[in-house]
Write a protein that holds these residues in place. Sequence first.
Motif, PDB file in Angstrom:
ATOM      1  N   TYR A 184      20.366  59.678  79.289  1.00 17.10           N
ATOM      2  CA  TYR A 184      20.258  58.489  80.130  1.00 17.10           C
ATOM      3  C   TYR A 184      18.840  58.338  80.671  1.00 17.10           C
ATOM      4  O   TYR A 184      18.182  59.318  81.040  1.00 17.10           O
ATOM      5  N   THR A 185      18.390  57.114  80.706  1.00 16.63           N
ATOM      6  CA  THR A 185      17.051  56.808  81.214  1.00 16.63           C
ATOM      7  C   THR A 185      17.036  56.899  82.734  1.00 16.63           C
ATOM      8  O   THR A 185      18.087  56.941  83.389  1.00 16.63           O
ATOM      9  N   ASP A 186      15.841  56.921  83.297  1.00 19.36           N
ATOM     10  CA  ASP A 186      15.716  56.928  84.758  1.00 19.36           C
ATOM     11  C   ASP A 186      16.366  55.686  85.362  1.00 19.36           C
ATOM     12  O   ASP A 186      16.989  55.763  86.426  1.00 19.36           O
ATOM     13  N   ALA A 187      16.225  54.556  84.669  1.00 20.19           N
ATOM     14  CA  ALA A 187      16.821  53.317  85.175  1.00 20.19           C
ATOM     15  C   ALA A 187      18.347  53.410  85.206  1.00 20.19           C
ATOM     16  O   ALA A 187      18.995  52.940  86.155  1.00 20.19           O
ATOM     17  N   GLU A 188      18.919  54.024  84.187  1.00 16.40           N
ATOM     18  CA  GLU A 188      20.374  54.177  84.139  1.00 16.40           C
ATOM     19  C   GLU A 188      20.864  55.149  85.212  1.00 16.40           C
ATOM     20  O   GLU A 188      21.900  54.913  85.857  1.00 16.40           O
ATOM     21  N   LEU A 189      20.121  56.240  85.424  1.00 18.59           N
ATOM     22  CA  LEU A 189      20.499  57.191  86.466  1.00 18.59           C
ATOM     23  C   LEU A 189      20.364  56.561  87.851  1.00 18.59           C
ATOM     24  O   LEU A 189      21.196  56.813  88.740  1.00 18.59           O
ATOM     25  N   ASP A 190      19.341  55.728  88.043  1.00 18.68           N
ATOM     26  CA  ASP A 190      19.196  55.013  89.312  1.00 18.68           C
ATOM     27  C   ASP A 190      20.355  54.043  89.511  1.00 18.68           C
ATOM     28  O   ASP A 190      20.839  53.862  90.632  1.00 18.68           O
ATOM     29  N   PHE A 191      20.801  53.421  88.413  1.00 16.44           N
ATOM     30  CA  PHE A 191      21.941  52.503  88.485  1.00 16.44           C
ATOM     31  C   PHE A 191      23.204  53.263  88.901  1.00 16.44           C
ATOM     32  O   PHE A 191      23.966  52.807  89.757  1.00 16.44           O
ATOM     33  N   ALA A 192      23.414  54.444  88.298  1.00 18.30           N
ATOM     34  CA  ALA A 192      24.575  55.264  88.650  1.00 18.30           C
ATOM     35  C   ALA A 192      24.502  55.718  90.098  1.00 18.30           C
ATOM     36  O   ALA A 192      25.521  55.748  90.809  1.00 18.30           O
ATOM     37  N   LYS A 193      23.313  56.049  90.562  1.00 15.65           N
ATOM     38  CA  LYS A 193      23.128  56.462  91.959  1.00 15.65           C
ATOM     39  C   LYS A 193      23.448  55.311  92.906  1.00 15.65           C
ATOM     40  O   LYS A 193      24.157  55.491  93.910  1.00 15.65           O
ATOM     41  N   ASP A 194      22.951  54.125  92.578  1.00 13.14           N
ATOM     42  CA  ASP A 194      23.196  52.956  93.421  1.00 13.14           C
ATOM     43  C   ASP A 194      24.682  52.599  93.472  1.00 13.14           C
ATOM     44  O   ASP A 194      25.233  52.326  94.548  1.00 13.14           O
ATOM     45  N   ILE A 195      25.338  52.637  92.296  1.00 12.87           N
ATOM     46  CA  ILE A 195      26.779  52.356  92.234  1.00 12.87           C
ATOM     47  C   ILE A 195      27.562  53.386  93.041  1.00 12.87           C
ATOM     48  O   ILE A 195      28.514  53.056  93.764  1.00 12.87           O
ATOM     49  N   SER A 196      27.176  54.659  92.918  1.00 12.92           N
ATOM     50  CA  SER A 196      27.876  55.722  93.631  1.00 12.92           C
ATOM     51  C   SER A 196      27.796  55.522  95.137  1.00 12.92           C
ATOM     52  O   SER A 196      28.779  55.735  95.867  1.00 12.92           O
ATOM     53  N   GLU A 197      26.624  55.112  95.622  1.00 12.16           N
ATOM     54  CA  GLU A 197      26.450  54.891  97.055  1.00 12.16           C
ATOM     55  C   GLU A 197      27.236  53.672  97.535  1.00 12.16           C
ATOM     56  O   GLU A 197      27.910  53.713  98.567  1.00 12.16           O
ATOM     57  N   LYS A 198      27.190  52.591  96.775  1.00 12.89           N
ATOM     58  CA  LYS A 198      27.869  51.367  97.181  1.00 12.89           C
ATOM     59  C   LYS A 198      29.392  51.523  97.127  1.00 12.89           C
ATOM     60  O   LYS A 198      30.103  50.992  97.985  1.00 12.89           O
ATOM     61  N   ALA A 199      29.889  52.235  96.118  1.00 14.39           N
ATOM     62  CA  ALA A 199      31.340  52.375  95.939  1.00 14.39           C
ATOM     63  C   ALA A 199      31.894  53.629  96.611  1.00 14.39           C
ATOM     64  O   ALA A 199      33.110  53.829  96.617  1.00 14.39           O
ATOM     65  N   GLY A 200      31.016  54.472  97.184  1.00 16.55           N
ATOM     66  CA  GLY A 200      31.478  55.691  97.834  1.00 16.55           C
ATOM     67  C   GLY A 200      32.066  56.688  96.857  1.00 16.55           C
ATOM     68  O   GLY A 200      33.059  57.368  97.166  1.00 16.55           O
ATOM     69  N   LEU A 201      31.468  56.818  95.666  1.00 17.91           N
ATOM     70  CA  LEU A 201      31.998  57.726  94.646  1.00 17.91           C
ATOM     71  C   LEU A 201      31.681  59.175  95.001  1.00 17.91           C
ATOM     72  O   LEU A 201      30.578  59.489  95.468  1.00 17.91           O
ATOM     73  N   MET A 202      32.637  60.054  94.759  1.00 14.60           N
ATOM     74  CA  MET A 202      32.489  61.470  95.079  1.00 14.60           C
ATOM     75  C   MET A 202      31.982  62.219  93.844  1.00 14.60           C
ATOM     76  O   MET A 202      32.760  62.633  92.981  1.00 14.60           O
ATOM     77  N   ASN A 203      30.650  62.373  93.731  1.00 14.44           N
ATOM     78  CA  ASN A 203      30.107  63.106  92.591  1.00 14.44           C
ATOM     79  C   ASN A 203      28.937  64.018  92.977  1.00 14.44           C
ATOM     80  O   ASN A 203      28.364  64.679  92.107  1.00 14.44           O
ATOM     81  N   ASN A 204      28.548  64.022  94.246  1.00 15.04           N
ATOM     82  CA  ASN A 204      27.471  64.893  94.735  1.00 15.04           C
ATOM     83  C   ASN A 204      26.180  64.752  93.932  1.00 15.04           C
ATOM     84  O   ASN A 204      25.434  65.723  93.755  1.00 15.04           O
ATOM     85  N   GLY A 205      25.936  63.550  93.437  1.00 13.38           N
ATOM     86  CA  GLY A 205      24.700  63.295  92.709  1.00 13.38           C
ATOM     87  C   GLY A 205      24.694  63.805  91.283  1.00 13.38           C
ATOM     88  O   GLY A 205      23.669  63.700  90.592  1.00 13.38           O
TER      89      GLY A 205
END
Length: 301
Positions: A184-205
């Motif tokens: 995954y590219t940096d942009a994709e990982l940033d997208f996953a990070k942003d989604i995780s924060e907005k949706a409250g996903l439990m993945n510890n980064g």
Amino acid sequence: LRLAPARKRSYVRKIIMDDRMCSMNLSDRSDLAYHSTATVSAMTSGRRRTLKTIHFTESAHMPPAHQKSGRSALDAAELMNIGVNYLREHVTDDVRMHYAYMDNGIPANVVPDFAKTNYFIRSTKRSRTEDASKRVDACAEGAAMMTGTTVDIELVGSCMEMKVNRPLVEVYYEAMTHIPTPEYTDAELDFAKDISEKAGLMNNGKYFAGLYPLEDTPVPLSIGTDASQVSHTVPLITISAATMCHGTALHHWAAREQAGMSIGHKGMLYAARCMAEGTKLLLSKPEYLQAVWDYHNVPQD
């Protein structure tokens, strides 16, 4: 070879059989399904499900001035659903009973002579689904008795639980080890990070973990698919590929956002490559295919 995602349908898929061949077969005599998920694995087992429509009827609908003389089919549907809601406490945790009201075309100020609900019942075992289905029917029959109406129960479709084929799983897991998991590219990982924060996903980064080890026993999935019915006719393998980051629930808006962009596309293409690689192994090593069919033909609990 035709590769297609496994689709959730409200009825059992029709199977065209000819010398143990399926209408959506691969390598002549085996079947493949792909389901998007947050993990990458091969040993999965889907739910057994039943879909039915409940019809309540009365001889004629009554205007408000004569409603004391009428019998409300809608009352019967309401009482049935109350009974089913109390039933939820008395079934195993894997049993799911979903329902929806169907439009009867009658305005609210008329006692309805017709009401229809749609029920979707599923669990991880056929026996539990059938038991819950019979108890739902009893709720419908009891509601009809209480309201002086009649009930007609239409079985729309049903399918069995997945019949897991261990040799086939091992072949396709070997194939999955041959195919590099997505990077995954940096942009994709940033997208996953942003989604995780907005949706409250439990993945510890930790958004993606690569290929999981092959499990010793089947992993139940909380999905219903008519592909499970196919697995009792021909050997079937379900490949799960990550199209979203860890912690994402299926049918959540966060799943939609990820599956619809490059993260999801990479997972889908990875699954397709694993399907092709596994099929190549079956074609190049006849002993693999024979072991798959030998296992399939042995009666299983």
